[in-house]
Design a protein around this motif. Structure first.
Motif, PDB file in Angstrom:
ATOM      1  N   VAL A   1       9.007  -2.438   1.250  1.00  0.00           N
ATOM      2  CA  VAL A   1       8.726  -1.701   0.022  1.00  0.00           C
ATOM      3  C   VAL A   1       8.132  -0.361   0.425  1.00  0.00           C
ATOM      4  O   VAL A   1       7.184  -0.312   1.213  1.00  0.00           O
ATOM      5  N   GLU A   2       8.703   0.695  -0.131  1.00  0.00           N
ATOM      6  CA  GLU A   2       8.112   2.008   0.073  1.00  0.00           C
ATOM      7  C   GLU A   2       7.454   2.424  -1.231  1.00  0.00           C
ATOM      8  O   GLU A   2       8.103   2.483  -2.272  1.00  0.00           O
TER       9      GLU A   2
ATOM     10  N   GLU B   1       0.848  -1.178   0.000  1.00  0.00           N
ATOM     11  CA  GLU B   1       0.000   0.000   0.000  1.00  0.00           C
ATOM     12  C   GLU B   1       0.888   1.235   0.000  1.00  0.00           C
ATOM     13  O   GLU B   1       2.097   1.136   0.192  1.00  0.00           O
ATOM     14  N   THR B   2       0.287   2.385  -0.188  1.00  0.00           N
ATOM     15  CA  THR B   2       1.058   3.624  -0.169  1.00  0.00           C
ATOM     16  C   THR B   2       1.738   3.779   1.183  1.00  0.00           C
ATOM     17  O   THR B   2       1.141   3.529   2.225  1.00  0.00           O
ATOM     18  N   GLY B   3       2.995   4.161   1.157  1.00  0.00           N
ATOM     19  CA  GLY B   3       3.778   4.324   2.375  1.00  0.00           C
ATOM     20  C   GLY B   3       4.792   3.200   2.515  1.00  0.00           C
ATOM     21  O   GLY B   3       5.104   2.496   1.552  1.00  0.00           O
TER      22      GLY B   3
ATOM     23  N   HIS C   1       5.561   9.167 -12.607  1.00  0.00           N
ATOM     24  CA  HIS C   1       4.952   7.858 -12.392  1.00  0.00           C
ATOM     25  C   HIS C   1       5.154   7.430 -10.944  1.00  0.00           C
ATOM     26  O   HIS C   1       6.073   7.873 -10.278  1.00  0.00           O
ATOM     27  N   ARG C   2       4.286   6.519 -10.500  1.00  0.00           N
ATOM     28  CA  ARG C   2       4.454   6.018  -9.135  1.00  0.00           C
ATOM     29  C   ARG C   2       5.831   5.386  -8.990  1.00  0.00           C
ATOM     30  O   ARG C   2       6.427   4.921  -9.958  1.00  0.00           O
ATOM     31  N   LYS C   3       6.282   5.320  -7.767  1.00  0.00           N
ATOM     32  CA  LYS C   3       7.631   4.840  -7.533  1.00  0.00           C
ATOM     33  C   LYS C   3       7.631   3.895  -6.332  1.00  0.00           C
ATOM     34  O   LYS C   3       7.015   4.190  -5.320  1.00  0.00           O
ATOM     35  N   GLU C   4       8.301   2.777  -6.493  1.00  0.00           N
ATOM     36  CA  GLU C   4       8.468   1.836  -5.393  1.00  0.00           C
ATOM     37  C   GLU C   4       9.962   1.631  -5.149  1.00  0.00           C
ATOM     38  O   GLU C   4      10.742   1.581  -6.089  1.00  0.00           O
ATOM     39  N   ALA C   5      10.322   1.523  -3.902  1.00  0.00           N
ATOM     40  CA  ALA C   5      11.705   1.248  -3.538  1.00  0.00           C
ATOM     41  C   ALA C   5      11.717  -0.010  -2.670  1.00  0.00           C
ATOM     42  O   ALA C   5      11.046  -0.062  -1.639  1.00  0.00           O
ATOM     43  N   VAL C   6      12.434  -1.028  -3.103  1.00  0.00           N
ATOM     44  CA  VAL C   6      12.542  -2.279  -2.355  1.00  0.00           C
ATOM     45  C   VAL C   6      13.831  -2.249  -1.547  1.00  0.00           C
ATOM     46  O   VAL C   6      14.885  -1.897  -2.067  1.00  0.00           O
ATOM     47  N   ARG C   7      13.715  -2.611  -0.289  1.00  0.00           N
ATOM     48  CA  ARG C   7      14.887  -2.645   0.591  1.00  0.00           C
ATOM     49  C   ARG C   7      15.012  -4.024   1.219  1.00  0.00           C
ATOM     50  O   ARG C   7      14.010  -4.688   1.482  1.00  0.00           O
ATOM     51  N   THR C   8      16.242  -4.413   1.454  1.00  0.00           N
ATOM     52  CA  THR C   8      16.538  -5.690   2.096  1.00  0.00           C
ATOM     53  C   THR C   8      17.341  -5.440   3.358  1.00  0.00           C
ATOM     54  O   THR C   8      18.340  -4.728   3.324  1.00  0.00           O
ATOM     55  N   ASP C   9      16.915  -6.020   4.461  1.00  0.00           N
ATOM     56  CA  ASP C   9      17.661  -5.949   5.710  1.00  0.00           C
ATOM     57  C   ASP C   9      18.567  -7.186   5.755  1.00  0.00           C
ATOM     58  O   ASP C   9      18.120  -8.286   6.092  1.00  0.00           O
TER      59      ASP C   9
END
Length: 81
Positions: free
Chosen positions: A30-31, A19-21, A40-48
């Protein structure tokens, strides 16, 4: 489910809904930002990586990973109906 106790994080490596956020899970997050204007919408995937290493040391890693992926597959299936 089967009477066996698992860690609270069992089956929760990935966010189940995006979802958004900020959408956090144990290892991956995922942000998702809403589009603004012509952007355009943007998603950023992060890995800990520390959490990933913790998961890899867990004796239930394979089962947990499979359950995490199965949940994603089911959620994806439901979202395409």
């Amino acid at each position: 489910m089967n009477g066996k106790s698992h860690k609270d994080c069992f089956g929760k490596m990935f966010p189940q809904r995006i979802e958004t956020g900020l959408n956090q899970a144990k290892v991956f997050s995922v942000e998702k930002k809403l589009p603004g204007g012509l952007i355009h919408r943007k998603e950023a995937v992060r890995t800990d990586v520390d959490q990933w290493d913790d998961c890899r040391r867990c004796p239930e890693f394979d089962s947990c990973y499979k359950l995490s992926m199965a949940k994603i597959a089911l959620q994806t299936s439901l979202s395409h109906q």
